[in-house]
Write an enzyme that holds these catalytic residues in place. Sequence first.
Site, PDB file in Angstrom:
ATOM      1  N   ASN A   3      17.650  -2.288   5.903  1.00 11.30           N
ATOM      2  CA  ASN A   3      17.451  -3.731   5.855  1.00 11.30           C
ATOM      3  C   ASN A   3      16.768  -4.245   7.102  1.00 11.30           C
ATOM      4  OD1 ASN A   3      18.795  -4.453   3.303  1.00 11.30           O
ATOM      5  ND2 ASN A   3      20.479  -3.410   4.305  1.00 11.30           N
ATOM      6  N   CYS A   4      15.824  -3.473   7.589  1.00 13.96           N
ATOM      7  CA  CYS A   4      15.222  -3.745   8.879  1.00 13.96           C
ATOM      8  C   CYS A   4      13.720  -3.679   8.697  1.00 13.96           C
ATOM      9  CB  CYS A   4      15.695  -2.642   9.817  1.00 13.96           C
ATOM     10  SG  CYS A   4      15.188  -2.853  11.484  1.00 13.96           S
TER      11      CYS A   4
END
Lengths: 111, 119, 99
Positions: free
Chosen positions: A109-110
Amino acid sequence: MTHLSVAGRRIELDKDGYLLALADWSEAVAEALAQQEQLILSAEHWQILHLLRAFYAEFQLSPANRPLIKYVALKLGPEKGNSLHLNLLFKGAPAKLAAKLAGLPKPTNCL
Amino acid sequence: MSKSLLIINRQSPWSGPSAREALDIALAGGAFDLPLGMLFLDDGVFQLAPAQQPSALQQKDLGANLQALPLFGVESLYASTRSLQERGLEQQTLTLAAEVLDDAALSALIDRYDQVITL
Amino acid sequence: MATLHVLSHSPFSDGRLSSCLRLLGPADGLLLCGDAVYALQPGTAQRQALELMPAAIGLFALDEDLCARALAAPARVQVVDYPGFVELSCRFDKVNSWL
């Protein structure tokens, strides 16, 4: 698929240079990974890498930058848990680079 | 000011991708600092049941992942009183500190958010 | 902040409709599309529950899904086409799709 050789052992990496198996990690493996990134690991680095492994053991996922900062602040205090300190240690990409050196999967999620 | 989003999570943890997808929306939104809430409704409350062993199904540990929600900035967690009661789950045994709300309070909760999605 | 709830699953195999009806706010709307229009099957508890909804709740069903299933909407339910669906989505403050 790439790999590392550490003390005669073959360590498999994914296409982005992250360990395929969490259990392959050792401090020697972290040193070898850091060398590939032209990074010398100091006591400050090790503190974060061990904390990241604890994060993964607890939550079974690699944190993005914001939760990483929050977690470090929670465990080590705000003078370590801030983006300036972590960016300086890990070349401006703490979640991605520290996860790699700690032997965790790439944070999903980066961006 | 970012719009607030309520994610209604109403599928059981191991039967399909919905529980994981709801979590992914929350983690991604949290990483962008969106004001998020998550409501566990219907079979979604089974995600909060204690002592589950997903390794028996070769699944990733969703329960452990859910514990990370507050670190991702998702601190507004809710569960439906009715869904818990229907399924014999006790609030004290839940794996996350969710606020337990009855139907009228849930209706008001949905009303407060700018956007809502139900998975 | 009225919500348009959009349902597309059959109420005979799934709890979305009953959960949704319990959580409806006083000015909310409900749009039935896909298999959710089976809720209007005559002689069923689901249709009866919808016909008894308070007048302030807007009830809508998508025309082509009704036609395809040979269902007729009762007077309480407003039939809309796709442009109507879009118009409804704009009329309410938000849309909650029960995926």
